[in-house]
Design a protein around this motif. Structure first.
Motif, PDB file in Angstrom:
ATOM      1  N   ILE A  87     -32.897  49.014 -43.389  1.00 62.90           N
ATOM      2  CA  ILE A  87     -31.611  49.278 -42.872  1.00 62.90           C
ATOM      3  C   ILE A  87     -30.706  49.668 -43.795  1.00 62.90           C
ATOM      4  CG2 ILE A  87     -29.414  48.173 -41.745  1.00 62.90           C
ATOM      5  CD1 ILE A  87     -31.284  45.861 -40.855  1.00 62.90           C
ATOM      6  N   GLU A 108     -37.913  56.351 -37.490  1.00 60.99           N
ATOM      7  CA  GLU A 108     -36.974  55.559 -36.572  1.00 60.99           C
ATOM      8  C   GLU A 108     -37.670  54.991 -35.421  1.00 60.99           C
ATOM      9  OE1 GLU A 108     -32.090  55.745 -35.950  1.00 60.99           O
ATOM     10  OE2 GLU A 108     -33.203  57.528 -35.924  1.00 60.99           O
ATOM     11  N   ARG A 115     -40.568  51.179 -40.244  1.00 61.99           N
ATOM     12  CA  ARG A 115     -39.332  51.291 -39.251  1.00 61.99           C
ATOM     13  C   ARG A 115     -38.026  51.425 -40.039  1.00 61.99           C
ATOM     14  NH1 ARG A 115     -36.978  47.986 -35.894  1.00 61.99           N
ATOM     15  NH2 ARG A 115     -38.219  46.503 -36.123  1.00 61.99           N
ATOM     16  N   ARG A 117     -34.004  51.845 -39.751  1.00 63.09           N
ATOM     17  CA  ARG A 117     -32.721  51.892 -38.828  1.00 63.09           C
ATOM     18  C   ARG A 117     -31.440  52.528 -39.690  1.00 63.09           C
ATOM     19  NH1 ARG A 117     -32.199  47.700 -34.609  1.00 63.09           N
ATOM     20  NH2 ARG A 117     -30.038  48.244 -34.634  1.00 63.09           N
ATOM     21  N   ALA A 120     -26.521  53.052 -40.655  1.00 65.42           N
ATOM     22  CA  ALA A 120     -26.230  51.359 -40.472  1.00 65.42           C
ATOM     23  C   ALA A 120     -24.829  51.205 -40.551  1.00 65.42           C
ATOM     24  CB  ALA A 120     -26.944  50.703 -41.110  1.00 65.42           C
ATOM     25  N   ALA A 149     -27.039  45.415 -36.433  1.00 66.31           N
ATOM     26  CA  ALA A 149     -28.381  45.464 -36.917  1.00 66.31           C
ATOM     27  C   ALA A 149     -29.187  44.247 -37.344  1.00 66.31           C
ATOM     28  CB  ALA A 149     -28.322  46.376 -38.199  1.00 66.31           C
ATOM     29  N   GLU A 153     -32.673  42.832 -35.522  1.00 60.19           N
ATOM     30  CA  GLU A 153     -33.906  42.697 -36.302  1.00 60.19           C
ATOM     31  C   GLU A 153     -34.267  41.211 -36.285  1.00 60.19           C
ATOM     32  OE1 GLU A 153     -35.815  45.073 -36.818  1.00 60.19           O
ATOM     33  OE2 GLU A 153     -34.464  46.653 -36.379  1.00 60.19           O
TER      34      GLU A 153
END
Length: 227
Positions: A87, A108, A115, A117, A120, A149, A153
């Motif tokens: 993040i 993304e 992965r 993000r 943020a 976020a 998650e």
């Protein structure tokens, strides 16, 4: 309040732009008029343009700043049972390029090994004045974009290197019993990490102080064994 922002190009350019925007002196007024006369809608827009231009130039001239064994460290975490998600305030594309340069499929959305993000906006503050005191410093924890976020998650562990941006909000969410709050918080220590954060783990708000992401493997393994 005077803050030493030297060495951080984003904070430095933003602070200078803010100073020119609000300072009541002829010199600042001339600079402000020149910037606005150059076609920028605001001093903030000019600061963003200057920072992006500088970082684009730096990326063109310098290789990605990622450690050589990043892929090996990611593999170790995965083998320990962790799913890693980044993040970041930076754009996902920039972070992805760093990891792709060492052979890691990153990007993304679902389907990537790592992965990301991006954008943020951990720095974005909400309308309330919700804050905590840590080390004699007031730290705002109403950060709605970052909270979104975290809740999306639902992490077991969060690691960050800036307490105010990365760890203060997760600490408060955990203290308040929010279901999506992490159970473990780790600070990545740098040479410039303030002693008031690292020495006593922010008054116990942080569970671990580590020298690098590689130190998380043992923490993840211990957590899995105890659960």
């Amino acid at each position: 309040i005077l803050v030493d922002v030297r060495g951080d190009p984003l904070v430095e350019s933003s602070a200078l732009a803010r100073l020119l925007d609000v300072a009541a002196c002829d010199t600042s007024a001339r600079y402000k008029a020149a910037v606005l006369g150059g076609g920028f809608a605001s001093l903030s827009a000019f600061s963003e343009h200057a920072f992006k231009t500088a970082t684009d130039s730096f990326r063109n001239d310098d290789p990605p700043c990622i450690i050589e064994d990043a892929e090996a460290r990611l593999t170790a975490l995965e083998q320990a049972g962790a799913e890693v998600v980044i993040i970041s305030n930076s754009g996902a594309e920039k972070i992805a390029r760093w990891f792709q340069s060492v052979g890691v499929d990153a990007g993304e959305g679902a389907g990537h090994r790592l992965r990301i993000r991006g954008a943020a906006m951990k720095w974005f503050l909400g309308e309330t004045d919700d804050s905590i005191d840590c080390g004699g410093r007031r730290i705002h924890i109403d950060r709605p974009r970052y909270r979104e976020a975290i809740e999306a998650e639902n992490p077991d562990l969060i690691i960050g290197d800036v307490f105010s941006l990365d760890l203060a909000l997760p600490h408060v969410l955990r203290t308040r019993g929010v279901a999506q709050a992490p159970s473990i918080l780790a600070l990545r220590r740098h040479a410039h990490t303030p002693s008031w954060i690292a020495d006593d783990r922010a008054g116990g708000a942080i569970d671990h102080v580590v020298e690098g992401v590689g130190d998380l493997t043992a923490i993840v393994q211990a957590q899995l064994q105890s659960s």
